[in-house]
Design an enzyme around this catalytic site. Sequence first.
Site, PDB file in Angstrom:
ATOM      1  N   HIS A 375       0.660  -0.919  -0.135  1.00 29.15           N
ATOM      2  CA  HIS A 375       0.070   0.110  -0.515  1.00 29.15           C
ATOM      3  C   HIS A 375       1.006   1.556  -0.130  1.00 29.15           C
ATOM      4  CE1 HIS A 375      -4.221  -1.777   0.414  1.00 29.15           C
ATOM      5  NE2 HIS A 375      -3.128  -2.159   0.990  1.00 29.15           N
ATOM      6  N   LYS A 565      -9.783  14.016   5.064  1.00 33.66           N
ATOM      7  CA  LYS A 565      -8.194  12.597   4.676  1.00 33.66           C
ATOM      8  C   LYS A 565      -7.604  12.520   5.546  1.00 33.66           C
ATOM      9  CE  LYS A 565      -7.296  13.995   0.086  1.00 33.66           C
ATOM     10  NZ  LYS A 565      -7.543  12.387  -0.443  1.00 33.66           N
ATOM     11  N   ARG A 566      -6.773  11.875   5.750  1.00 32.48           N
ATOM     12  CA  ARG A 566      -5.841  11.984   7.283  1.00 32.48           C
ATOM     13  C   ARG A 566      -4.503  12.929   6.506  1.00 32.48           C
ATOM     14  NH1 ARG A 566      -4.643   8.359  10.452  1.00 32.48           N
ATOM     15  NH2 ARG A 566      -3.317   9.385  11.748  1.00 32.48           N
ATOM     16  N   LYS A 571      -0.087  14.520   1.146  1.00 34.66           N
ATOM     17  CA  LYS A 571      -1.655  14.821   0.536  1.00 34.66           C
ATOM     18  C   LYS A 571      -1.616  16.251   0.258  1.00 34.66           C
ATOM     19  CE  LYS A 571      -3.451  10.578   3.005  1.00 34.66           C
ATOM     20  NZ  LYS A 571      -4.209   9.896   1.753  1.00 34.66           N
ATOM     21  N   THR A 673      -9.053   6.358  -2.397  1.00 34.42           N
ATOM     22  CA  THR A 673      -9.853   5.179  -1.964  1.00 34.42           C
ATOM     23  C   THR A 673     -11.442   6.748  -2.129  1.00 34.42           C
ATOM     24  OG1 THR A 673     -10.536   5.400  -0.685  1.00 34.42           O
ATOM     25  CG2 THR A 673     -10.350   3.180  -2.014  1.00 34.42           C
ATOM     26  N   LYS A 677     -15.190   7.813  -4.064  1.00 32.77           N
ATOM     27  CA  LYS A 677     -16.295   8.303  -3.683  1.00 32.77           C
ATOM     28  C   LYS A 677     -16.618   9.031  -4.015  1.00 32.77           C
ATOM     29  CE  LYS A 677     -14.576   5.815   0.642  1.00 32.77           C
ATOM     30  NZ  LYS A 677     -13.508   6.909   1.969  1.00 32.77           N
TER      31      LYS A 677
HETATM   32  C1  LIG Z   1     -12.405   6.443   1.905  1.00 30.90           C
HETATM   33  C2  LIG Z   1     -11.567   6.704   3.567  1.00 30.90           C
HETATM   34  C3  LIG Z   1     -10.253   7.540   3.324  1.00 30.90           C
HETATM   35  C4  LIG Z   1      -9.479   7.594   2.536  1.00 30.90           C
HETATM   36  O1  LIG Z   1      -9.429   8.654   2.045  1.00 30.90           O
HETATM   37  P1  LIG Z   1      -8.213   9.924   0.744  1.00 30.90           P
HETATM   38  O2  LIG Z   1      -9.277  10.361   0.129  1.00 30.90           O
HETATM   39  O3  LIG Z   1      -8.015   8.137  -0.150  1.00 30.90           O
HETATM   40  O4  LIG Z   1      -7.306   9.141   1.693  1.00 30.90           O
HETATM   41  C5  LIG Z   1      -9.996   7.622   5.023  1.00 30.90           C
HETATM   42  N1  LIG Z   1     -10.597   7.782   5.552  1.00 30.90           N
HETATM   43  C6  LIG Z   1     -12.153   7.778   5.714  1.00 30.90           C
HETATM   44  C7  LIG Z   1     -12.901   7.923   6.800  1.00 30.90           C
HETATM   45  C8  LIG Z   1     -12.265   7.607   4.777  1.00 30.90           C
HETATM   46  O5  LIG Z   1     -14.565   7.205   4.436  1.00 30.90           O
END
Ligand SMILES: *Cc1c(COP(=O)(O)O)cnc(C)c1O
Length: 825
Positions: A375, A565-566, A571, A673, A677
């Site tokens: 990953h 996101k984190r 990022k 991911t 979404k």
């Molecule tokens: C989908 C999701 C992530 C991943 O987000 P990225 O933008 O791909 O880093 C992280 N936390 C939560 C709660 C999510 O639903």
Amino acid sequence: MLAENAARHDAASGSSRSAARVTNSPQGKVQEFETRILDALHHRVGKNERAAKPHDWYNAAVLALRDDIIDKWFASTARTHEAAGKRVYYLSLEFLIGRLLRDALSNLGCNRVMEQALERHGLDLARLEELEPDAALGNGGLGRLAACFMESLASLDIPAFGYGIRYINGMFRQRIDEGWQVELPETWLAHGNPWEFERRESAYLIGFGGEVTSDQGAIRWAPAEQIEATAVDTPVVGWQGKRVNTLRLWTANALDPIQLAAFNAGDHAGALAGQVRADTLVRVLYPADSTAAGQELRLRQEFFFSSASIQDIVRRHVQYHGDIRTLPDKAAIQLNDTHPSVAVAELMRLLMDEHHLTFAESWDITRATIGYTNHTLLPEALESWPLPLFERMLPRHMQIIYAINANVLREARRAGLDDAAIAAISLIDEHGERRVRMANLAFVGAHSVNGVAALHTGLMKETVFADLHKLYPTRINNKTNGVTPRRWLHQSNPRLTGLVREAIGDGFIADAERLSDLAAMAGDAALGERVDEVKRANKVDLSNHLRELTGLRLDPDALFDVQIKRIHEYKRQLLNLIETVALYDQIRSHPERDWVPRVKIFGGKAAPTYHNAKLIIKLANDIARRINSDPSVGEVLKVVFVPNYNVSLAEKIIPAADLSEQISTAGMEASGTGNMKFAFNGALTIGTLDGANIEIMDRVGRDNIVIFGLTAEEVAATRAKGYNPREVIESSHELAQAVKCIADGVFSPDEPDRYRGLMDALMQSDWFMVAADFDAYAAAQRDVDARWQNRAGWRKSAIMNIANVGWFSSDRTISEYAREIWGVK
Ligand SMILES: *Cc1c(COP(=O)(O)O)cnc(C)c1O
């Protein structure tokens, strides 16, 4: 419609309680649910209607629904036994499953029925759903992927177990105090958990430390300490209840929960120390590993859950199939990143020491059974353990790893690899303090090693695994990530789902690629307007929610620009924040221009020991406070930092987003991911050519996404030729001014030097290329403004996103794993 579905599924389920059913008509179904809810409330929760609190009703509703799930669970297990087919075992230190009630109701088609049954008692299902704690047993993308995979496995009718740890607290809850992140324990189990079943009979001993002896060739490991791992099972319901699989999380118990003699002698703490030590093992996700004690705990967690899972898999195989040598025909074990890598050595140990197979036989079985998913390419995230720690904690496994290493290095030598390549392939890192490399162990112990997006897989071959790839050139393969359209479209965005269903029917819920039927209608003005109405309604809902959370009033007609996101430097929340400051300057300097009103929404947690990430959260909050209280920008620009980002918040924010920020330094985000979404929900992406963004662009079309910045190749070349960020900053007027404002304390008058260090680091090294990409990013944002002002064009792009991202369903991803890695139908 849904009620009809529910009736149909129930008729097909062959439930043992069908005698209790009044009738299969929708009204009869509501009546039956009401009866079951009241029965659960009275006899299992122990309350009557008068005394029941909302939480009691929530529990009663889950218990009523759970009966259906359990019947389907039994039926699924029976079917798997009869077919004697192969099972998939997904080992992951994280499962970010979020709430389960809506997921289960929706997948069983019982939503309306439950809603009406509760209405009869003046209760609102949506409110009860909000009472469910968000099970945050993961950090971010990797854990959420595991949860989406579990849902897709069940929906595709593939027999599977997820294996992980039942953390008592899991991921921390984030509070924002004066703009700073404060970490609090998440007490998700405080009111009990009606979804789980403890399986005392499925318990295994997990050893640590001790000695290895050899008696006439028979190896015996006598651990110094043993802890009992006990299974706690949660059912995972697939779409339309086709299959119910098991998420099996391990909890820890001391063999001697209390030493009575010590207790009676007055040493109360000492007498209970064993249980405290066991609890510590399953207390939190990712204990800080900046201390030796923290590192040791993390390795103990990894071995604890890997060993329990492998013992369980081997036990099940022997019980149902007899001969351990057929394991690869009946079991496919997937390692989600390197956290369960030690499973390779544990499976070898069981095969050799307990089933008395030779090393060669055991090695063949192990590799045929295990697959590994990588990953990340970030060197600091590639796990390795100090050799003395590993050897002390797992002496037998250390021997086995040496034996594997000797085997692999001999092969490498025979293949003619040079010393440098052999040093890179070795399971032992010999530079400085010797360490065990968990990624190399997973790589050599697996028949398949996959990356999670095309770019990332290509880079794996060129960078971290270049030498292993030379030795095993067919092992690396790509499986681009996906997300489940049930949770991320059908459940979280009922308005859009309703609209799409009207336009193309509801086949897209089970088969997301059918969304492509929308493409032909993308230019339809009426459809565009209705998509817009749905988005606006979602934005009104989100605005109301954020007003409750933060007190801020937002204009639902503004462009909602979201980065959730984190928080991590790669990022690049900082790039977004600096651009926000530059925009703020521009708006004040040119108030006469026709600015597009924007709401910038940020959310995310920072690792508790990650100093810069926490400072970036504070900066976001400082910038928000300043801008939101400046009357000269008014409604044109607002900035919000949403505290405690988690799955439930994502479900509220994503359906309301117009713009999805996916702006990582190219080459650093393995897949992402979140990007998928947002696109499913009709947001346009502004992003770099990184991770799955590239594949999203390929599918939605270059005109329906906003791409900017350096490519991964250009990032590498820029670094190689010597990058001077100071020069770049000084040559960009807007950037220089924004950096200076932040550095000089314009946003932190209470502590003017708060961001001096952060901005100095940007000037001096800027590893993440914020400065290098700034001008391109700012120009891309103005391009977004121009697109937004062409309403018809924007709507068409939004529809083209929805229509073309069906491929990013985790059903597609899981089908590829099933066919190409696991060999299941
Ligand atoms: C989908 C999701 C992530 C991943 O987000 P990225 O933008 O791909 O880093 C992280 N936390 C939560 C709660 C999510 O639903």
